[in-house]
Design an enzyme around this catalytic site. Structure first.
Site, PDB file in Angstrom:
ATOM      1  N   ASP A 102      -7.038   4.476  -4.467  1.00 47.91           N
ATOM      2  CA  ASP A 102      -7.707   4.332  -3.164  1.00 47.91           C
ATOM      3  C   ASP A 102      -8.307   5.718  -2.890  1.00 47.91           C
ATOM      4  O   ASP A 102      -8.546   6.481  -3.853  1.00 47.91           O
ATOM      5  CB  ASP A 102      -6.698   3.898  -2.065  1.00 47.91           C
ATOM      6  N   LYS A 135       0.860  -1.191   0.000  1.00 47.41           N
ATOM      7  CA  LYS A 135       0.000   0.000   0.000  1.00 47.41           C
ATOM      8  C   LYS A 135       0.889   1.232   0.000  1.00 47.41           C
ATOM      9  O   LYS A 135       2.028   1.174   0.463  1.00 47.41           O
ATOM     10  CB  LYS A 135      -0.875   0.011   1.246  1.00 47.41           C
TER      11      LYS A 135
END
Ligand code: NDP
Ligand code: 2IT
Length: 451
Positions: free
Chosen positions: A165, A125
């Site tokens: 995201d 991430k």
């Protein structure tokens, strides 16, 4: 459990001030207890200690020039957590709240989520504390270019493939892809969520929201129920919330709410999807403007929220879809949902329910709770379908991708449900998801030796 307590204590000492990361880790470790008691090999190979430490954490400085000519500085992150099952894969978040702990919790969740898809994907991430709110188009582009000017050296189509995201959608992916190409001279699948005419996959935009609804459908059907005619509340008004609402309409349900960082809209006639897309995808403005076209709806600005919870969870509903952000649904909200007749929660967001709320859902007889790492895995799964199309230089039609997504979500449901049953915890999909995901990763780590 002593093992969990010991690990959390170790993390607090070695990685201070990362509360969301401890929260995500604690949930996984508590679920793993019956497996670790049964199969001693995971302790013998010290898998837990190896798993909670990212393989690599890249932190960098991003400097860019705003429209006034001021040089601005932000923090950048890419946490490459675990590559046992494939190249690191996971989104990039641009939000003022981003810090190392948030990226780490997201990366940690991503490992198990990606494993559950059954595809060859490791977990990672990234992101930045850049706040896209109020920035001009030029500022967004210059920031994305500056971000990629460092990130490009760490990613690759078979090593690490970021995606979107919060705060990162098609526009940002485009600017970052362009900068990668400029710096390397290579046209390759280093990001997913790309534009349809330059390597993107049909149905990737829709995939997370659609998948979250498919997961709810699987849970309800197994319980002899369905989504048809169900009143649904949705939080968030971004990519995941919008396509959750779209799929709910397609399946005959009635989504009646949405929320953004400034407030919540409740439209008892059903959220008007065209208006929502126009406001949030095109104009990128506050949800308060929903009232301009639908004055009968009720808007509650955040300043008027009850301090105990977001009003979205006080609306009477059958099924709830938290699709905004972490810890947006607390114990009070969970109590309120259950009290008002809600029978199912399917999480589009990552870790939107607090630990207390999760305990309540799991502890309520016949309540169906789909944790994020299972219910929102459709996004990353479809990212892998995009990688697959890029690698084979093909592009599949919408139905092909959507059917694959449906099958993947069904597979995830079955894997969570059967694992839960195996451990005498029928319908505890938290335990099911964590054990099923963990086993895949841990077994691969053992096979690959101590690397
Ligand atoms: P977007 O940026 O498209 O939308 C996020 C929405 O949530 C916006 O409406 C935003 O409000 C609102 N929001 C964000 N942070 C907060 C906050 N702190 N308080 C209140 N509202 C907030 O992001 P996505 O829809 O892509 O992501 C939503 C969630 O889904 C995240 O948890 C993400 O990690 C998760 N997720 C996303 C996937 C994807 O493919 N995109 C895949 C799997 C999970 P505003 O409009 O005012 O900014
Ligand atoms: O949380 C997630 O799964 C995402 N933001 C999507 C990740 C991806 O690589 O598509």
């Amino acid at each position: 459990m002593p093992y969990t307590a010991k690990t959390i204590e170790y993390l607090k000492r070695t990685s201070p001030a990362q509360s969301e990361f401890y929260q995500a880790t604690q949930e996984v470790l508590l679920s793993l207890r019956p497996l670790l008691d049964k199969e001693k090999k995971y302790q013998r190979y010290n898998i837990i200690e190896r798993l909670v430490e990212p393989e690599r954490q890249i932190m960098f400085k991003i400097t860019w020039m705003d429209d006034e000519g001021m040089v601005q500085v932000n923090k950048g992150y890419r946490i490459e957590f675990n590559s046992a099952l494939g190249p690191y894969k996971g989104g990039l978040r641009f939000h003022h709240s981003v810090n190392a702990g948030i990226i780490k919790f997201l990366g940690f969740e991503q490992i198990f989520k990606n494993a559950l898809t059954g595809l060859q994907l490791g977990g990672g991430k990234g992101g930045s504390n850049f706040d896209p709110k109020g920035k001009s188009e030029g500022e967004i582009m210059r920031f994305c270019q500056a971000f990629m000017s460092e990130l490009y050296r760490h990613i690759g189509p078979t090593t690490d493939v970021p995606a979107g995201d919060i705060g990162v959608g098609g526009r940002e992916i485009g600017y970052m892809f362009g900068q990668y190409k400029k710096l390397t001279g290579r046209y390759e699948g280093i990001l997913t969520g790309k534009g349809l005419n330059w390597g993107g996959s049909l149905a990737r935009t829709e995939a997370t929201g659609y998948g979250t609804v498919y997961f709810a459908q699987n849970m309800l059907e197994a319980a002899g129920n369905s989504l048809e005619g169900k009143t649904c509340v949705v939080s968030g008004a971004g990519n995941v919330a919008i396509y959750t609402i779209e799929k709910l309409y397609e399946l005959g349900a009635i989504p009646i709410s949405a929320s953004d960082s400034r407030g919540t809209i409740y439209d008892k006639e059903g959220i008007n999807l065209n208006t929502l897309k126009e406001l949030k995808e095109n104009k990128k403005v506050s949800l308060v403007h929903y009232l301009d076209e639908h004055p009968h709806a009720i808007y509650t600005p955040v300043e008027l929220y009850d301090t105990k919870m977001n009003p979205v969870w006080a609306i009477s509903c059958d099924v709830a879809f938290p699709c905004a952000t972490q810890n947006e649904l607390n114990e009070n909200a969970a109590k309120e949902l259950i009290k008002n007749g809600c029978i199912c929660v399917s999480e589009g967001a990552n870790m939107p329910s607090t630990a207390d709320a999760v305990d309540l859902f799991i502890g309520t007889k016949n309540f169906l709770y789909g944790p994020g790492k299972a219910a929102n895995a459709g996004g990353v799964a479809t990212s892998q379908l995009e990688m697959s199309q890029n690698a084979s230089m093909q592009s599949w039609d919408f139905e092909t991708v959507d059917n694959k997504l449906k099958n993947i979500m069904k597979g995830i449901y079955i894997s969570c449900s059967e694992t839960a049953k195996e451990y005498n915890s029928t319908n505890n999909f938290v335990l099911g998801a964590n054990i099923a995901g963990f086993k895949k990763v841990a077994d691969a780590m053992i096979d690959q030796g101590s690397v």
